[in-house]
Design an enzyme around this catalytic site. Structure first.
Site, PDB file in Angstrom:
ATOM      1  N   CYS A 101      -5.239  -3.269   2.620  1.00 30.76           N
ATOM      2  CA  CYS A 101      -4.953  -3.049   4.044  1.00 30.76           C
ATOM      3  C   CYS A 101      -6.145  -3.286   4.977  1.00 30.76           C
ATOM      4  CB  CYS A 101      -4.373  -1.648   4.226  1.00 30.76           C
ATOM      5  SG  CYS A 101      -3.459  -1.451   5.792  1.00 30.76           S
ATOM      6  N   LYS A 142      -9.874   1.757  -2.367  1.00 28.14           N
ATOM      7  CA  LYS A 142     -10.097   1.196  -1.029  1.00 28.14           C
ATOM      8  C   LYS A 142     -11.458   1.576  -0.476  1.00 28.14           C
ATOM      9  CE  LYS A 142      -7.699   1.046   3.459  1.00 28.14           C
ATOM     10  NZ  LYS A 142      -6.556   1.641   4.193  1.00 28.14           N
ATOM     11  N   GLU A 199       0.831  -1.198   0.000  1.00 31.87           N
ATOM     12  CA  GLU A 199       0.000   0.000   0.000  1.00 31.87           C
ATOM     13  C   GLU A 199       0.872   1.257   0.000  1.00 31.87           C
ATOM     14  OE1 GLU A 199      -3.739   1.770   2.661  1.00 31.87           O
ATOM     15  OE2 GLU A 199      -2.235   0.498   3.617  1.00 31.87           O
TER      16      GLU A 199
END
Length: 306
Positions: free
Chosen positions: A161, A120, A40
């Site tokens: 993540c 995300k 990330e």
């Protein structure tokens, strides 16, 4: 099929980050990896101001490098995530009037073409060991679950993540056909130490999928510390490879025939009963002076239908 997870210690220095990413991506390809995953915010990580300064569009230097490198090496490259500048589409920050950014993962195929773009979904708005993180202050959450496919036809489930803590996302990806889940991450040091491996193995086992998780390692300017331990996990929950506590890469062979055997012999995905699953209804807000509703019967009690 051989896959790799690249582990970086990125900073706000984009040129330095790119140099290390290039070196380790080439090393992973030299070790035979056909699918390579970066972590990330590999191109820039730091404070909100540093992220904004280092943000770029999908035709900027980070993804241009990813496309050229994937084409040169003949690999599928999941270019971790970058801090994407959304031109004309993002809501504005009330404090500055600037547009919010996006935390965006891009899958590039061996021809250098962009196969998929995932933004995300889950924002990291938490407090860990007394440090507050407010990702949504500067970044806009994505709204779409994204499935991609390698040049060899292997379905990839994309995530980033903090998404790892939301099993619903991975279950949908598995139902839609994902065989490999890819996870660029910058997991904090405390949560890497206590949760990282457990969560990765859980997502692999419950979805009978491979998980390729590339984490950041070390201290980042204005952004705390990441815990490393980049990992490749098989559908039985076995850790096939784990990175040491430094920059580098890990490689493992993933056995898709073994995955088919697991899904056939222990058909948990096939044995699901979607018609029996019901999301709880949200409790209505209490009105002043209203009589309290009777307590619900616990799940499994006589008369319970949920």
């Amino acid at each position: 099929m051989k896959v790799a997870a690249v582990q970086l210690s990125s900073t706000a220095d984009k040129a330095a980050n790119l140099d290390v990413a290039d070196r380790l991506t080439r090393a992973a390809a030299a070790d035979g990896a056909r699918l390579i995953v970066l972590p990330e915010k590999w191109s820039v990580i730091g404070s909100g101001e540093q992220l904004r300064t280092g943000s770029e569009t999908l035709d900027g230097p980070a993804i241009s490098w990813a496309r050229a490198t994937a084409r040169e090496l003949g690999v599928d490259l999941v270019a971790g995530s970058i801090v994407e500048r959304l031109e004309g589409t993002a809501p504005l920050l009330q404090s500055t009037g600037e547009a919010k950014l996006a935390n965006t993962s891009v899958h590039v195929d061996p021809k250098g073409e962009i196969k998929a773009v995932y933004r995300k979904v889950h924002m990291f708005d938490v407090e860990i060991d007394g440090r507050a993180y407010h990702e949504s202050d500067v970044e806009q959450a994505g709204e779409e679950i994204v499935l991609s496919q390698t040049a060899d036809g292997v379905q990839l489930g994309m995530s980033i993540c903090y998404d790892l803590r939301f099993p619903e996302l991975y279950r949908i990806l598995a139902i839609e056909g994902a065989l490999v889940m890819v996870l660029p991450a910058a997991f904090t040091l405390p949560t890497t130490r206590d949760h990282w491996e457990t969560l990765l193995r859980a997502r692999a086992i419950e979805n009978q999928a491979f998980v390729v998780a590339a984490n950041q390692i070390g201290s980042h300017p204005g952004a705390g510390r990441s815990g490393g331990r980049s990992m490749i996990v098989d559908p039985w929950g076995i850790v096939l490879a784990q990175a040491q506590d430094r920059e580098g890469h890990v490689v493992a062979d993933i056995d898709l025939e073994r995955q088919r055997e697991i899904r056939s012999q222990l058909p948990a995905l096939a044995n699901r009963r979607p018609a029996a699953y019901r999301w709880p209804e949200p409790e209505p807000a209490a009105q002043p002076g209203a009589t309290a509703a009777p307590a619900r019967e616990p799940l499994g009690s006589a008369g319970s239908r949920r």
